[in-house]
Design an enzyme around this catalytic site. Structure first.
Site, PDB file in Angstrom:
ATOM      1  N   LEU A 102      -9.145  16.256 -14.180  1.00 29.15           N
ATOM      2  CA  LEU A 102      -8.298  17.334 -14.699  1.00 29.15           C
ATOM      3  C   LEU A 102      -8.963  17.849 -15.966  1.00 29.15           C
ATOM      4  O   LEU A 102      -9.561  17.063 -16.721  1.00 29.15           O
ATOM      5  CB  LEU A 102      -6.893  16.807 -15.031  1.00 29.15           C
ATOM      6  CG  LEU A 102      -5.994  16.407 -13.862  1.00 29.15           C
ATOM      7  CD1 LEU A 102      -4.649  15.886 -14.360  1.00 29.15           C
ATOM      8  CD2 LEU A 102      -5.775  17.572 -12.893  1.00 29.15           C
ATOM      9  N   ASP A 103      -8.832  19.144 -16.223  1.00 29.96           N
ATOM     10  CA  ASP A 103      -9.467  19.722 -17.415  1.00 29.96           C
ATOM     11  C   ASP A 103      -8.837  19.175 -18.695  1.00 29.96           C
ATOM     12  O   ASP A 103      -7.724  18.646 -18.682  1.00 29.96           O
ATOM     13  CB  ASP A 103      -9.328  21.254 -17.395  1.00 29.96           C
ATOM     14  CG  ASP A 103     -10.132  21.876 -16.264  1.00 29.96           C
ATOM     15  OD1 ASP A 103     -11.100  21.243 -15.811  1.00 29.96           O
ATOM     16  OD2 ASP A 103      -9.767  22.990 -15.832  1.00 29.96           O
ATOM     17  N   TYR A 104      -9.537  19.404 -19.800  1.00 26.89           N
ATOM     18  CA  TYR A 104      -9.137  18.904 -21.129  1.00 26.89           C
ATOM     19  C   TYR A 104      -7.659  19.196 -21.446  1.00 26.89           C
ATOM     20  O   TYR A 104      -6.937  18.335 -21.915  1.00 26.89           O
ATOM     21  CB  TYR A 104     -10.060  19.584 -22.151  1.00 26.89           C
ATOM     22  CG  TYR A 104      -9.958  19.093 -23.558  1.00 26.89           C
ATOM     23  CD1 TYR A 104     -10.326  17.798 -23.888  1.00 26.89           C
ATOM     24  CD2 TYR A 104      -9.512  19.943 -24.580  1.00 26.89           C
ATOM     25  CE1 TYR A 104     -10.259  17.346 -25.202  1.00 26.89           C
ATOM     26  CE2 TYR A 104      -9.449  19.505 -25.897  1.00 26.89           C
ATOM     27  CZ  TYR A 104      -9.817  18.211 -26.191  1.00 26.89           C
ATOM     28  OH  TYR A 104      -9.747  17.765 -27.497  1.00 26.89           O
TER      29      TYR A 104
END
Ligand code: URA
Length: 248
Positions: A102-104
């Site tokens: 999952l992105d930041y």
């Protein structure tokens, strides 16, 4: 997640796969109290009991966590810029890693484990686990664009090797379902996909000129973070693993 008996024996550290096959054929292996000589026998690592001669085999402990990923944490085991990683949030002495990415600033369902096979199973595209995301976009999603996202849009330049060298080609992606979370609000979109490519949701929307301002993963293969606040985690149980596998 059944495995072949010889693989199970090898994973316990008792013998190589080849040697394990010999033991099986020689009738030295008991599965749940019964001699098994068939090399294609499969074992459920969570419930079956295997003996070779008089020795009970034990697999290296596998561990599984379910995290409600908060914003501002990277999905990796280490970061060259020393930012906090999802692994830093979990207290364990086991070497775990996140299943997929999952992105930041994306929140929501993320599994972590030390079980590589489990992770591969969940992330391999052919297994088509459903991912449901809630995306807040910068402007109302039109009906026309909703249809385009459902029928498929080109999203990324994929590096592929061709005879003449490395070239790029775009690949299509699509959502399988789209709905709106609130009545008369066309900016908060619930989008379902079986895709796990990096930045998939953002790339889908940006291909039609939308920006994703907030993103959360509501579920993965039916698994939700119900009862967990952002940053909280819990053990993901064997029973839940079985249920998840049935959802693929
Ligand atoms: N798609 C994205 O764009 N970002 C995520 O974090 C997950 C899916």
């Amino acid at each position: 997640m059944e495995v072949r008996l010889n693989k199970y024996i090898a994973e316990s550290g008792f013998a190589s796969r080849r040697k394990a096959e010999e033991y099986i054929v020689q009738g030295r292996v008991l599965l749940n109290g019964k001699v098994v000589k068939n090399l294609s026998t499969k074992v459920d690592p969570f419930t079956d009991v295997v003996y070779v001669d008089d020795i009970k085999l034990k697999l290296k402990e596998k561990i599984y966590f379910l995290l409600n990923k908060p914003k501002g944490v990277i999905t990796s085991t280490a970061d060259e810029k020393n930012r906090r990683t999802v692994v830093d949030l979990i207290r364990t002495s086991e070497k775990i890693f996140p299943v997929g990415r999952l992105d930041y600033n994306t929140t929501g369902v993320l599994l972590l484990t030390n079980d590589g096979e489990f992770s591969n199973k969940l992330t391999q595209p052919k297994n088509k686990f459903k991912r449901v995301y809630i995306a807040t976009i910068d402007k109302d999603l039109t009906e026309k664009d909703k249809e385009k996202l459902l029928s498929g849009v080109y999203i990324e330049k994929d590096k592929g090797k061709f005879l003449s060298g490395v070239q790029t080609k775009k690949r299509k992606g699509k959502f399988t379902e789209i709905s709106f979370v609130k009545e008369n609000n066309y900016k908060i979109v619930k989008a379902t996909t079986v895709e796990g490519r990096n930045h998939f949701v953002k790339n889908m929307f940006s291909s039609l000129g939308y920006r994703v301002n907030e993103l959360g993963r509501e579920s993965f293969g039916g698994v939700t973070v119900k009862g967990l606040r952002e940053g909280e985690y819990r053990i993901f149980t064997y029973k839940e693993i079985k249920k998840l596998m049935d959802n693929s």
